[in-house]
Write an enzyme that holds these catalytic residues in place. Structure first.
Site, PDB file in Angstrom:
ATOM      1  N   CYS A   1     -13.657 -29.900  21.058  1.00 29.45           N
ATOM      2  CA  CYS A   1     -12.968 -29.696  20.750  1.00 29.45           C
ATOM      3  C   CYS A   1     -13.251 -31.377  19.577  1.00 29.45           C
ATOM      4  O   CYS A   1     -13.282 -31.825  20.304  1.00 29.45           O
ATOM      5  CB  CYS A   1     -11.611 -29.811  20.900  1.00 29.45           C
ATOM      6  SG  CYS A   1     -10.202 -29.101  19.825  1.00 29.45           S
TER       7      CYS A   1
ATOM      8  N   CYS B   1      -3.955 -34.818  25.211  1.00 33.86           N
ATOM      9  CA  CYS B   1      -5.516 -33.385  25.371  1.00 33.86           C
ATOM     10  C   CYS B   1      -6.149 -34.146  26.120  1.00 33.86           C
ATOM     11  O   CYS B   1      -7.065 -34.333  25.339  1.00 33.86           O
ATOM     12  CB  CYS B   1      -5.014 -32.645  24.832  1.00 33.86           C
ATOM     13  SG  CYS B   1      -5.933 -30.825  24.887  1.00 33.86           S
TER      14      CYS B   1
ATOM     15  N   GLU C   1     -10.399 -25.196  19.476  1.00 35.15           N
ATOM     16  CA  GLU C   1      -9.765 -25.421  17.313  1.00 35.15           C
ATOM     17  C   GLU C   1     -10.130 -23.559  17.476  1.00 35.15           C
ATOM     18  O   GLU C   1     -11.184 -23.405  16.437  1.00 35.15           O
ATOM     19  CB  GLU C   1      -9.572 -26.623  16.583  1.00 35.15           C
ATOM     20  CG  GLU C   1      -9.120 -25.367  15.107  1.00 35.15           C
ATOM     21  CD  GLU C   1      -7.431 -24.989  15.132  1.00 35.15           C
ATOM     22  OE1 GLU C   1      -7.062 -24.209  15.220  1.00 35.15           O
ATOM     23  OE2 GLU C   1      -6.046 -25.333  16.139  1.00 35.15           O
TER      24      GLU C   1
ATOM     25  N   SER D   1      -3.551 -19.800  19.359  1.00 34.74           N
ATOM     26  CA  SER D   1      -2.744 -20.892  19.199  1.00 34.74           C
ATOM     27  C   SER D   1      -3.465 -22.109  18.015  1.00 34.74           C
ATOM     28  O   SER D   1      -4.694 -21.913  18.752  1.00 34.74           O
ATOM     29  CB  SER D   1      -2.620 -21.604  20.473  1.00 34.74           C
ATOM     30  OG  SER D   1      -2.008 -22.671  20.325  1.00 34.74           O
TER      31      SER D   1
ATOM     32  N   SER E   1       0.755 -25.177  17.827  1.00 37.11           N
ATOM     33  CA  SER E   1       0.299 -26.343  18.612  1.00 37.11           C
ATOM     34  C   SER E   1       1.691 -28.073  17.392  1.00 37.11           C
ATOM     35  O   SER E   1       1.157 -28.206  17.271  1.00 37.11           O
ATOM     36  CB  SER E   1      -0.720 -28.064  19.314  1.00 37.11           C
ATOM     37  OG  SER E   1      -0.846 -26.268  19.397  1.00 37.11           O
ATOM     38  N   LEU E   2       2.448 -27.898  17.920  1.00 40.97           N
ATOM     39  CA  LEU E   2       4.016 -28.725  16.927  1.00 40.97           C
ATOM     40  C   LEU E   2       4.194 -29.974  17.612  1.00 40.97           C
ATOM     41  O   LEU E   2       3.737 -31.026  16.980  1.00 40.97           O
ATOM     42  CB  LEU E   2       4.982 -28.571  16.613  1.00 40.97           C
ATOM     43  CG  LEU E   2       6.434 -28.647  15.620  1.00 40.97           C
ATOM     44  CD1 LEU E   2       4.972 -28.509  14.166  1.00 40.97           C
ATOM     45  CD2 LEU E   2       7.611 -28.284  16.166  1.00 40.97           C
ATOM     46  N   HIS E   3       4.646 -30.429  19.362  1.00 40.38           N
ATOM     47  CA  HIS E   3       4.705 -31.146  20.013  1.00 40.38           C
ATOM     48  C   HIS E   3       5.538 -32.817  19.191  1.00 40.38           C
ATOM     49  O   HIS E   3       5.373 -33.769  19.618  1.00 40.38           O
ATOM     50  CB  HIS E   3       3.032 -31.590  20.079  1.00 40.38           C
ATOM     51  CG  HIS E   3       2.730 -30.701  20.671  1.00 40.38           C
ATOM     52  ND1 HIS E   3       3.093 -30.103  21.265  1.00 40.38           N
ATOM     53  CD2 HIS E   3       1.040 -30.003  20.015  1.00 40.38           C
ATOM     54  CE1 HIS E   3       1.677 -29.044  22.391  1.00 40.38           C
ATOM     55  NE2 HIS E   3       0.765 -29.167  21.267  1.00 40.38           N
TER      56      HIS E   3
ATOM     57  N   ASN F   1       1.474 -32.431  31.224  1.00 38.08           N
ATOM     58  CA  ASN F   1       0.125 -32.241  33.190  1.00 38.08           C
ATOM     59  C   ASN F   1      -0.670 -33.155  32.920  1.00 38.08           C
ATOM     60  O   ASN F   1      -1.478 -33.386  32.236  1.00 38.08           O
ATOM     61  CB  ASN F   1      -0.591 -31.397  32.528  1.00 38.08           C
ATOM     62  CG  ASN F   1       0.070 -29.925  32.898  1.00 38.08           C
ATOM     63  OD1 ASN F   1       0.852 -29.911  33.624  1.00 38.08           O
ATOM     64  ND2 ASN F   1       0.350 -29.108  31.309  1.00 38.08           N
TER      65      ASN F   1
END
Length: 413
Positions: free
Chosen positions: A142, A149, A212, A243, A265-267, A344
């Site tokens: 990615c 992440c 992505e 997503s 994926s706002l976060h 996580n």
């Protein structure tokens, strides 16, 4: 050893969306998985069949590939025995190689897969009482560098092909033993294929694995069209969610050309925090992203946009953040629901998960604002299959472990 070079990356803000060349098969055969029926017919015609025969054989082969899940031409019983070696000599029915398969104590299953040119990626199957969701990867690695992440700490090697993307779905069906029963009575004229899918375990697909998806748009689109094709894998677009971290220019195309559900994926709800944890925000800011969501084709109260929000202790989880989230979603009049995701942990992460009490309070504030905000139950943590944890086993190995393996190999030699 993989022989596809790493993709060059100019920085966190502007990842490279251009696919590198895939190393051709050494035997020169063409993999049919990932090709639409018309392309298969064109290949057959180019290999020597007349137009009518090419169309009929393509329809037969397509049905065997996607309705029966066969991996050998010899299994195609309605194709003449003399023609099966002709197909085998020129074409192949691919699947990603399984390097490792893991089972979580909660039923989650994770596969480490390898491409034909030697690169590894992962997919995850999450069973629930009323559904079974396959989390599919779109890239090897990615470029987005989202700081919470684990996958984001990898280099991007290359995009996955349509065959490698749809191959994940087919491999999951292989493992679950649930290929639909089909009707194999082809006429000389085109008609609709028929099949039934009884008690299917794999009911939903989420493009939320490694990579992505919108930086591999064409390949993801072509793969999902095969998944949704009534003559293909025949999964409804309403059961597929893509997503994105916010690749704004491709979002409208996604709605128009693919038409699946959208997750974002706002976060974070401020520029400062989102710039830190989702660096693509420096290129496509919150206002631009939310406007693209408001303009997303097909979004409605019946097909709400999902906003993913990972809960990071003392970073994005305050009452003020929750109230700002509600304000933003209402300002843009978004048909929305929010998935709150407990962070996580992974080795080297700079964040901690919000406390259960803090997550509940945050959720309640959003609910009181009139927006659904369930807390996602973490799944597959014991096999690093939970949200944000995917990273190939090859990258996870410590230097000490690699040295031990090298020593063992040297002794064996």
């Amino acid at each position: 050893m993989a022989d596809t070079t790493l993709m060059s990356i100019p920085g966190q803000v502007d990842p490279v969306p251009v696919a590198r060349d895939i190393t051709p098969r050494e035997d020169g055969r063409v993999d049919l998985i990932g090709l639409p029926k018309a392309d298969i017919a064109a290949l057959f015609k180019g290999a020597g069949l007349d137009k009518r025969q090419a169309r009929l054989r393509a329809k037969q082969v397509f049905h065997w590939l996607y309705h029966r899940g066969v991996t050998e031409f010899e299994a195609m019983s309605d194709i003449a025995k003399t023609m099966r070696p002709w197909l085998t000599e020129r074409f192949v029915i691919g699947r990603p190689d399984v390097v490792e398969a893991q089972h979580s104590t909660d039923g989650t299953r994770k596969w480490l897969l390898r491409t034909a040119d030697g690169h590894e990626f992962e997919m995850v199957f999450i069973p629930d009482a009323d559904r079974g969701t396959l989390c599919v990867s779109s890239q090897v690695g990615c470029t987005l560098n989202c700081t919470f992440c684990h996958t984001g700490t990898m280099r991007l090697v290359r995009n996955l092909t349509p065959g490698e993307i749809v191959g994940q779905v087919m491999l999951a069906r292989d493992a679950l033993g649930e290929w639909p029963k089909g009707k194999m009575d082809f006429a000389e004229v085109e008609d609709e294929a028929e099949y039934t899918a009884d008690g299917r375990l794999l009911t939903n697909i989420v493009m939320m694995g490694m990579g992505e998806p919108l930086y591999n748009f064409d390949n993801v689109r072509d793969a999902l069209r095969l998944v949704m094709d009534g003559d293909g894998l025949a999964l409804s677009k309403r059961r597929i969610t893509l997503s994105t971290s916010g690749v704004v220019p491709a979002m409208e195309r996604c709605g128009e050309e693919i038409g699946v559900n959208l997750a974002v994926s706002l976060h974070a709800v401020t520029k400062e925090i989102r710039d830190e944890i989702v660096p693509i925000n420096r290129k496509y800011g919150l206002e631009e992203l939310l406007q693209a969501c408001a303009d997303y084709p097909g979004a409605s109260n019946a097909r709400r946009i999902t906003f993913e929000y990972v809960m990071l202790k003392d970073k994005n989880d305050s009452d003020d953040h929750a109230r700002e989230l509600v304000r933003l979603l209402k300002q843009y009049k978004l048909p929305a629901k929010v998935n709150l995701i407990p962070f996580n942990p992974w080795p080297g992460a700079n964040y901690e998960c919000s406390t259960p009490e803090r997550i509940r309070t945050f959720s309640n504030i959003v609910f009181e604002g009139g927006i659904s905000a369930p807390v996602r139950t973490p799944r597959g943590r014991d096999i690093d299959a939970a949200c944000g944890q995917l990273k190939t086993a090859a990258e996870k190995k410590s230097r000490a472990q690699l040295d031990r393996e090298a020593a063992v190999a040297a002794q064996a030699g």
